[in-house]
Design an enzyme around this catalytic site. Sequence first.
Site, PDB file in Angstrom:
ATOM      1  N   ASP A   1      42.214  29.795  57.506  1.00  0.00           N
ATOM      2  CA  ASP A   1      43.201  30.590  58.243  1.00  0.00           C
ATOM      3  C   ASP A   1      42.933  32.078  58.032  1.00  0.00           C
ATOM      4  O   ASP A   1      43.590  32.733  57.229  1.00  0.00           O
ATOM      5  CB  ASP A   1      44.599  30.196  57.751  1.00  0.00           C
ATOM      6  CG  ASP A   1      45.712  30.995  58.396  1.00  0.00           C
ATOM      7  OD1 ASP A   1      45.487  31.551  59.486  1.00  0.00           O
ATOM      8  OD2 ASP A   1      46.806  31.059  57.801  1.00  0.00           O
TER       9      ASP A   1
ATOM     10  N   LYS B   1      42.466  34.282  60.855  1.00  0.00           N
ATOM     11  CA  LYS B   1      43.039  35.026  61.989  1.00  0.00           C
ATOM     12  C   LYS B   1      42.124  36.162  62.455  1.00  0.00           C
ATOM     13  O   LYS B   1      42.512  37.328  62.489  1.00  0.00           O
ATOM     14  CB  LYS B   1      44.418  35.581  61.620  1.00  0.00           C
ATOM     15  CG  LYS B   1      45.449  34.542  61.188  1.00  0.00           C
ATOM     16  CD  LYS B   1      46.797  35.201  60.892  1.00  0.00           C
ATOM     17  CE  LYS B   1      47.834  34.198  60.443  1.00  0.00           C
ATOM     18  NZ  LYS B   1      47.589  33.710  59.056  1.00  0.00           N
ATOM     19  N   PHE B   2      40.917  35.799  62.847  1.00  0.00           N
ATOM     20  CA  PHE B   2      39.952  36.819  63.279  1.00  0.00           C
ATOM     21  C   PHE B   2      40.475  37.605  64.486  1.00  0.00           C
ATOM     22  O   PHE B   2      41.019  37.025  65.430  1.00  0.00           O
ATOM     23  CB  PHE B   2      38.616  36.166  63.624  1.00  0.00           C
ATOM     24  CG  PHE B   2      37.977  35.441  62.470  1.00  0.00           C
ATOM     25  CD1 PHE B   2      37.678  36.102  61.288  1.00  0.00           C
ATOM     26  CD2 PHE B   2      37.678  34.091  62.575  1.00  0.00           C
ATOM     27  CE1 PHE B   2      37.085  35.427  60.226  1.00  0.00           C
ATOM     28  CE2 PHE B   2      37.078  33.411  61.521  1.00  0.00           C
ATOM     29  CZ  PHE B   2      36.783  34.084  60.345  1.00  0.00           C
TER      30      PHE B   2
ATOM     31  N   PRO C   1      34.536  40.936  70.677  1.00  0.00           N
ATOM     32  CA  PRO C   1      34.082  39.558  70.907  1.00  0.00           C
ATOM     33  C   PRO C   1      32.859  39.147  70.098  1.00  0.00           C
ATOM     34  O   PRO C   1      32.831  38.046  69.526  1.00  0.00           O
ATOM     35  CB  PRO C   1      33.805  39.535  72.414  1.00  0.00           C
ATOM     36  CG  PRO C   1      34.788  40.523  72.971  1.00  0.00           C
ATOM     37  CD  PRO C   1      34.842  41.630  71.954  1.00  0.00           C
ATOM     38  N   ASN C   2      31.847  39.992  70.020  1.00  0.00           N
ATOM     39  CA  ASN C   2      30.624  39.618  69.317  1.00  0.00           C
ATOM     40  C   ASN C   2      30.877  39.378  67.830  1.00  0.00           C
ATOM     41  O   ASN C   2      30.346  38.426  67.236  1.00  0.00           O
ATOM     42  CB  ASN C   2      29.568  40.714  69.498  1.00  0.00           C
ATOM     43  CG  ASN C   2      28.227  40.330  68.907  1.00  0.00           C
ATOM     44  OD1 ASN C   2      27.661  39.293  69.240  1.00  0.00           O
ATOM     45  ND2 ASN C   2      27.715  41.173  68.014  1.00  0.00           N
ATOM     46  N   THR C   3      31.697  40.217  67.233  1.00  0.00           N
ATOM     47  CA  THR C   3      32.001  40.070  65.808  1.00  0.00           C
ATOM     48  C   THR C   3      32.780  38.791  65.538  1.00  0.00           C
ATOM     49  O   THR C   3      32.500  38.063  64.575  1.00  0.00           O
ATOM     50  CB  THR C   3      32.795  41.288  65.307  1.00  0.00           C
ATOM     51  OG1 THR C   3      31.990  42.462  65.474  1.00  0.00           O
ATOM     52  CG2 THR C   3      33.179  41.142  63.841  1.00  0.00           C
TER      53      THR C   3
ATOM     54  N   ARG D   1      60.188  23.780  56.459  1.00  0.00           N
ATOM     55  CA  ARG D   1      60.833  23.640  55.158  1.00  0.00           C
ATOM     56  C   ARG D   1      61.639  22.339  55.122  1.00  0.00           C
ATOM     57  O   ARG D   1      62.522  22.152  55.966  1.00  0.00           O
ATOM     58  CB  ARG D   1      61.791  24.810  54.899  1.00  0.00           C
ATOM     59  CG  ARG D   1      61.110  26.177  54.778  1.00  0.00           C
ATOM     60  CD  ARG D   1      60.396  26.308  53.442  1.00  0.00           C
ATOM     61  NE  ARG D   1      59.912  27.663  53.218  1.00  0.00           N
ATOM     62  CZ  ARG D   1      58.745  28.135  53.640  1.00  0.00           C
ATOM     63  NH1 ARG D   1      57.940  27.348  54.333  1.00  0.00           N
ATOM     64  NH2 ARG D   1      58.378  29.373  53.365  1.00  0.00           N
TER      65      ARG D   1
END
Length: 231
Positions: free
Chosen positions: A60, A62-63, A67-69, A181
């Site tokens: 997890d 959350k990049f 776009p390339n990275t 929860r």
Amino acid sequence: MTTKPILVALDYDNKNHALQLIDQLDPNMCRLKVGKEMFTLFGPQLVKDIHERGFDLFLDLKFHDIPNTVAKAVTAAAELGVWMTNVHASGGLAMMEAAKKALQPYGKEAPMLIAVTVLTSMSDEDLKLIGIDVPAFEHVQRLAKLTKQAELDGVVCSAQEASILKSLLGQDFKLITPGIRPVGSDVGDQHRVMTPPEALAAGADYLVIGRPITKATDPLAALQAIHQSLV
């Protein structure tokens, strides 16, 4: 019900403590989730340690970048053999499409790729402060539609949004819900919460549950109780 819907969120700054907890859990009942803090502290070796214990892993991170990275980042996640990873939908269509395309060479071995819509800690007022002048739920729907357009596998969303998103985007579009929860648990820093049975009934596919299991006196018993409540 999805096979093994429980994703146990790990939140440790001590690797040995994390592995001690993991060794108390049953990989037949749950998968694990590792986020930014633990991956930054312990790196790919932690992923290998988890895999050696028989658990599937949701990485997890959350990049959110050009776009390339992001394409290279999800490729790196695939090389680690993770079961699922994610990006921020607010990174845009081109970014999500690049991430999805980067996973094509992995075929059936590719991790599931999902997107984050609106963080469960965000209120309508919080969104206004960053220039989004629509209610959180409306913004979630907009980002979820964009995620499906990019052909990702699903989104992270609050359980309250699951029913409408399922009807809007179809049964095959997976919904991963934090803020879960069991009855009697502290809601912590999550603003939008449900119990595990309520969340599945609402249309969630995977339930992210952390402290009610990891901070329990007997983590396996806590996991078993939640698992039993879903059968």
